[in-house]
Design a protein around this motif. Structure first.
Motif, PDB file in Angstrom:
ATOM      1  N   TYR A 491     -10.682 -10.859   7.538  1.00 40.39           N
ATOM      2  CA  TYR A 491      -9.516 -10.553   6.719  1.00 40.39           C
ATOM      3  C   TYR A 491      -8.459 -11.664   6.802  1.00 40.39           C
ATOM      4  O   TYR A 491      -7.317 -11.485   6.377  1.00 40.39           O
ATOM      5  CB  TYR A 491      -8.906  -9.213   7.122  1.00 40.39           C
ATOM      6  N   LYS A 571       3.306 -13.021   9.719  1.00 39.96           N
ATOM      7  CA  LYS A 571       2.954 -11.824   8.947  1.00 39.96           C
ATOM      8  C   LYS A 571       3.926 -10.686   9.254  1.00 39.96           C
ATOM      9  O   LYS A 571       4.616 -10.697  10.273  1.00 39.96           O
ATOM     10  CB  LYS A 571       1.527 -11.404   9.287  1.00 39.96           C
ATOM     11  N   GLN A 583      -4.661   4.900   2.358  1.00 38.98           N
ATOM     12  CA  GLN A 583      -4.893   3.486   2.062  1.00 38.98           C
ATOM     13  C   GLN A 583      -6.059   2.908   2.873  1.00 38.98           C
ATOM     14  O   GLN A 583      -6.305   1.691   2.819  1.00 38.98           O
ATOM     15  CB  GLN A 583      -3.619   2.684   2.331  1.00 38.98           C
ATOM     16  N   TRP A 590      -7.404  -1.962  -1.084  1.00 32.73           N
ATOM     17  CA  TRP A 590      -6.434  -3.033  -1.317  1.00 32.73           C
ATOM     18  C   TRP A 590      -7.078  -4.209  -2.041  1.00 32.73           C
ATOM     19  O   TRP A 590      -8.291  -4.432  -1.944  1.00 32.73           O
ATOM     20  CB  TRP A 590      -5.890  -3.546   0.021  1.00 32.73           C
ATOM     21  N   SER A 591      -6.235  -5.005  -2.709  1.00 32.07           N
ATOM     22  CA  SER A 591      -6.701  -6.287  -3.262  1.00 32.07           C
ATOM     23  C   SER A 591      -6.951  -7.247  -2.106  1.00 32.07           C
ATOM     24  O   SER A 591      -6.369  -7.116  -1.019  1.00 32.07           O
ATOM     25  CB  SER A 591      -5.646  -6.886  -4.189  1.00 32.07           C
ATOM     26  N   TRP A 592      -7.817  -8.229  -2.373  1.00 32.28           N
ATOM     27  CA  TRP A 592      -8.110  -9.216  -1.319  1.00 32.28           C
ATOM     28  C   TRP A 592      -6.856 -10.028  -0.987  1.00 32.28           C
ATOM     29  O   TRP A 592      -6.624 -10.368   0.172  1.00 32.28           O
ATOM     30  CB  TRP A 592      -9.254 -10.130  -1.776  1.00 32.28           C
ATOM     31  N   ASP A 593      -6.038 -10.298  -1.968  1.00 28.86           N
ATOM     32  CA  ASP A 593      -4.787 -11.015  -1.741  1.00 28.86           C
ATOM     33  C   ASP A 593      -3.914 -10.273  -0.723  1.00 28.86           C
ATOM     34  O   ASP A 593      -3.364 -10.872   0.205  1.00 28.86           O
ATOM     35  CB  ASP A 593      -4.039 -11.167  -3.067  1.00 28.86           C
ATOM     36  N   ARG A 594      -3.826  -8.971  -0.895  1.00 28.13           N
ATOM     37  CA  ARG A 594      -2.980  -8.180   0.011  1.00 28.13           C
ATOM     38  C   ARG A 594      -3.562  -8.143   1.425  1.00 28.13           C
ATOM     39  O   ARG A 594      -2.825  -8.242   2.415  1.00 28.13           O
ATOM     40  CB  ARG A 594      -2.841  -6.750  -0.546  1.00 28.13           C
ATOM     41  N   ILE A 595      -4.886  -8.037   1.504  1.00 27.05           N
ATOM     42  CA  ILE A 595      -5.538  -8.023   2.816  1.00 27.05           C
ATOM     43  C   ILE A 595      -5.277  -9.337   3.551  1.00 27.05           C
ATOM     44  O   ILE A 595      -4.935  -9.342   4.744  1.00 27.05           O
ATOM     45  CB  ILE A 595      -7.052  -7.789   2.654  1.00 27.05           C
ATOM     46  N   ARG A 597      -2.874 -11.378   3.397  1.00 29.50           N
ATOM     47  CA  ARG A 597      -1.490 -11.557   3.850  1.00 29.50           C
ATOM     48  C   ARG A 597      -1.098 -10.536   4.919  1.00 29.50           C
ATOM     49  O   ARG A 597      -0.007 -10.621   5.480  1.00 29.50           O
ATOM     50  CB  ARG A 597      -0.541 -11.461   2.657  1.00 29.50           C
ATOM     51  N   SER A 598      -1.976  -9.591   5.180  1.00 30.39           N
ATOM     52  CA  SER A 598      -1.653  -8.528   6.136  1.00 30.39           C
ATOM     53  C   SER A 598      -2.019  -8.958   7.560  1.00 30.39           C
ATOM     54  O   SER A 598      -2.755  -9.918   7.751  1.00 30.39           O
ATOM     55  CB  SER A 598      -2.436  -7.265   5.773  1.00 30.39           C
TER      56      SER A 598
END
Length: 769
Positions: A491, A571, A583, A590-595, A597-598
């Protein structure tokens, strides 16, 4: 959908009641294998409901052309597909002319499946009412022979209920199959001949591109109420299929039984021109034994496997069922007989992931096979990597590396990289370190150093050369850094200085240098051969040392922990406990973008390093890193719970360790990740074994001695396991009051128990408290 439907039982996996929504899940869970072939638990008879048909032959694959939106230099040409092979289990049934199909029956009652793990058998039984109101009772028994591993056997019985019935049974074989998982819907198989003679049938087919030649075969015999009957078939032969139809009128209460032998002969093991002849000889061998004798031998073979590999738990049936299921599936997947094979992440239970080996083998599976088999089995797994060294060097060359640097593939069948995602293929390079660690781990546990001068040193040189070239000097940090990687936590992609990767790189170089010195001192001929072959110089080794000595490790003074990567503290550090359950799992919500950045961690990353190199760190350091990283871990990889279970046990957090253990042991049985219908998580099952033996049992090798620091979950009254340590079989039994050790062998053995030495004598149980 009820995902918790498997009945608790210590030796069997049991499903009761017919639920169409669970068919695909059960096809995975009740899968069979014998190391040479395997199959999902598909119904033998016609089934028109939702199903995932799957039969697989070890080592047979298809190079499906990579499907990507934008081609990148160095990209793999293909994704190696585990191939759905021709189907040999088929038995078409008609009752009074009506096709029997559980999907269309008016009523199905007393439905029960059982996977008898103790004996390696799959059973199914039920009563059914067909659309034409015919009532039947069906009992099916199936197994894949461990004694003749090219043969599987089916006993399919139908009993007439309520009235006389005409039963037509059509055993068939069929090469008109497709893969669920295909990039371009290519034709994977070419059928070249379909033959039928003397109640036997044969289909010869070869794979496209790879040209594996196979012969799928079958033979049928019949019994009414236990007595042999000679029935003449009508033969239905097409271009891709051949079936033999047999008809028999049953009086009310009478039973007809079909004994069907089937399986595969492959040119990996036999001359391609002789496959039908070998199939006939194999059928003769099976027929001479007969179904009952083959079944008897099957039970004995599994008894022999369990004698060494069983883990017995008292007081917790679900935990017991979980570990035996994991051990059973590992043994169905790989038995160590063929060094050309490896342990696929789905085994013989599905097609997802492709390829036959990942870094899972070295990081998770080798400890299981070292301790429950003889050391030759684990040595074969290491030999597999040595045999692929030239391909690993080619893989590195494609990415711009030189001078014999080796990058082992993330996914492979034959040593070539065949993984399709750039952020994994190019960047998840820590896999190289797992292979070097496995060489170390094998020597540490078995005491067999011979692998290193014979084969392993060349592998270590190739890996050290890769790390030397992959690192670059940062003037700003005045250290060597490793940029643009993906660590075990998938991730986070394309990050700089993943601590685990950097630490492994340093360790790999140091270990390679140490082995060079040892081989030079003690195996002069091997040293001369290897240095000559690799063109290694003292100057090159000096350059390696410089990189290892000055490797950069991201660290947070504020938190007192190594950082997973340079940007981890940038982060928004919200723990998993603060995530709404709606969630989860984030990889599906979730979108991959959100993952990316998490802060969420798919599986052990920094903690994977603390698992491998536990003796490099204090318990206090482990605790600090566990407390920092575990709260951000979502455990959305099958490989995650086991490492955390082992470390929680080390930290005396037994309730947490137990919860992680249950999660890893019942991952598929309870379908935690809601994906079991795609196949089982075979390689993580070795982590389940590690959770007990290394976690609760506290097994380590310390100062060249076997060491135990056992603990027991509150939910258990006892547990026991065996390990083969340097040809000494030690049985370890743990109760609340303490442990007992029993040695089987000829010589005494000194072990450590809670860091105190104990002398074990053969056949004399030794209590410790």
């Amino acid at each position: 959908m009820n995902q918790n439907y498997i009945k608790p039982d210590s030796w069997s996996i049991i499903e009761e009641g017919f639920d169409k929504d669970l068919v695909k899940s059960s096809e995975s869970i009740f899968s069979l294998g014998n190391g040479a072939m395997g199959q999902r638990a598909n119904f033998e008879e016609t089934y028109t409901g939702e199903t995932f048909q799957g039969s697989y032959i070890a080592g047979v694959y298809y190079p499906d052309k990579t499907r990507v939106g934008w081609w990148k230099n160095g990209y793999p040409e293909y994704f190696a597909k585990v191939l759905n092979a021709p189907n040999w289990i088929g038995v078409g049934i008609k009752v009074n002319g009506e096709v029997f199909d559980l999907n269309t029956c008016k009523n199905v009652s007393d439905f029960k499946r059982e996977l008898n793990m103790k004996e390696g058998l799959y059973k199914r039984s039920f009563k059914a009412v067909l659309p034409n109101d015919a009532h039947i009772k069906v009992d099916v028994l199936r197994f894949l022979s461990l004694n003749i591993d090219e043969v599987g056997a089916i006993e399919y019985t139908v009993t007439a209920l309520g009235t006389d019935l005409e039963i037509e049974m059509e055993p068939y074989i069929d090469s008109g199959i497709t893969n669920e998982d295909s990039n371009w819907d290519d034709k994977f198989w070419e059928t070249t001949s379909v033959k039928s003679e003397n109640h036997q049938a044969f289909i010869e087919a070869h794979t496209m591109k790879t040209n594996f030649k196979t012969c799928t075969f079958m033979q049928a015999s019949f019994f009414v109420d236990g007595e042999t009957v000679e029935l003449e078939p009508s033969i239905d032969k097409g271009e891709l299929r051949v079936g033999h139809s047999y008809s028999q009128v049953l009086k009310e209460g009478q039973t007809i039984a079909l004994h069907k032998f089937g399986g595969y002969i492959v040119d990996r093991n036999h001359p391609g021109k002789d496959l039908v002849k070998v199939a006939q000889e194999t059928l003769s061998k099976a027929s001479e034994l007969g179904f009952d004798e083959l079944l008897k031998k099957q039970k004995q073979s599994w008894a022999d496997i369990w004698e060494m590999s069983d883990i017995a738990i008292e007081g917790d049936v679900k935990a017991q069922q979980g570990i035996r299921f994991n051990i059973f599936q590992l043994n169905q997947t790989y038995l160590g007989r063929d060094s050309r094979l490896n342990i696929g992440p789905k085994g013989f239970t599905g097609e997802k992931y492709g390829g036959s080996t990942y870094w899972d083998t070295e990081a998770y599976c080798i400890p299981f096979y070292m301790a429950t088999k003889n050391q030759k089995v684990a040595r074969n797994l290491l030999k597999y990597r040595y045999n692929h060294l030239e391909k690993a060097i080619e893989n590195a060359q494609k990415l711009g590396f030189s001078n014999g640097a080796a990058l082992y593939p993330m996914v492979t069948m034959n040593g070539e990289e065949c993984h399709n995602e750039w952020e994994i293929t190019f960047e998840e390079i820590h896999r190289n370190g797992a292979i070097a660690f496995a060489i170390y781990n094998y020597y540490r546990f078995t005491g067999d150093y011979s692998y290193i001068p014979e084969m392993g040193l060349e592998v270590l040189i190739g890996i050290a050369r890769f790390w030397y070239q992959r690192a670059n000097f940062s003037k700003q940090k005045n250290k060597y850094v490793i940029l643009g990687v993906t660590g075990p936590n998938e991730y986070e992609n394309n990050v700089n200085n993943n601590w685990y990767t950097n630490y492994l790189a340093q360790w790999c170089i140091d270990f390679a240098v140490a082995q060079l010195e040892k081989v030079q001192d003690s195996f002069k001929d091997d040293y001369k051969r290897v240095v000559g072959k690799t063109q290694l110089t003292d100057g090159e080794v000096s350059q390696w040392k410089k990189v290892a000595k000055n490797m950069y490790f991201p660290y947070s003074e504020e938190n007192g922990v190594f950082l997973q990567q340079d940007g981890f503290l940038d982060k928004q550090l919200i723990t998993v406990s603060e995530l709404p359950s709606a969630q989860r799992p984030i990889n599906q919500k979730w979108s991959w973008d959100r993952i990316l950045r998490s802060p969420y961690i798919k599986q052990a990353d920094v903690l994977q390093g603390f698992y491998f190199f536990e003796d490099h760190f204090s318990v206090e350091e482990l605790q600090k890193h566990f407390d920092f990283y575990e709260p951000f871990t979502v455990h959305e990889s099958s490989l995650s719970p086991c490492v955390h279970s082992i470390q929680a046990a080390k930290l005396d957090r037994m309730e947490q360790a137990y919860k992680f253990y249950l999660r890893t042991s019942r991952l598929d049985l309870d379908d935690y990740n809601k994906e079991v219908e795609e196949g089982l998580h075979i390689t993580s099952m070795a982590g389940t074994w590690m959770s007990i033996v290394e976690g609760f049992g506290g097994m380590r090798v310390k100062n060249d001695q076997l060491s135990f620091e056992p603990k027991i979950p509150e939910q258990w009254s006892s547990y026991s396991f065996k390990v083969n340590f340097r040809n000494n079989i030690i049985k370890v039994s743990v109760r609340k009051q303490g442990a007992e050790f029993e040695l089987r062998g000829n010589d005494t053995l000194t072990i450590l128990y809670n860091d105190a030495e104990i002398d074990l004598r053969p056949g004399v149980p030794t209590k410790a408290s």
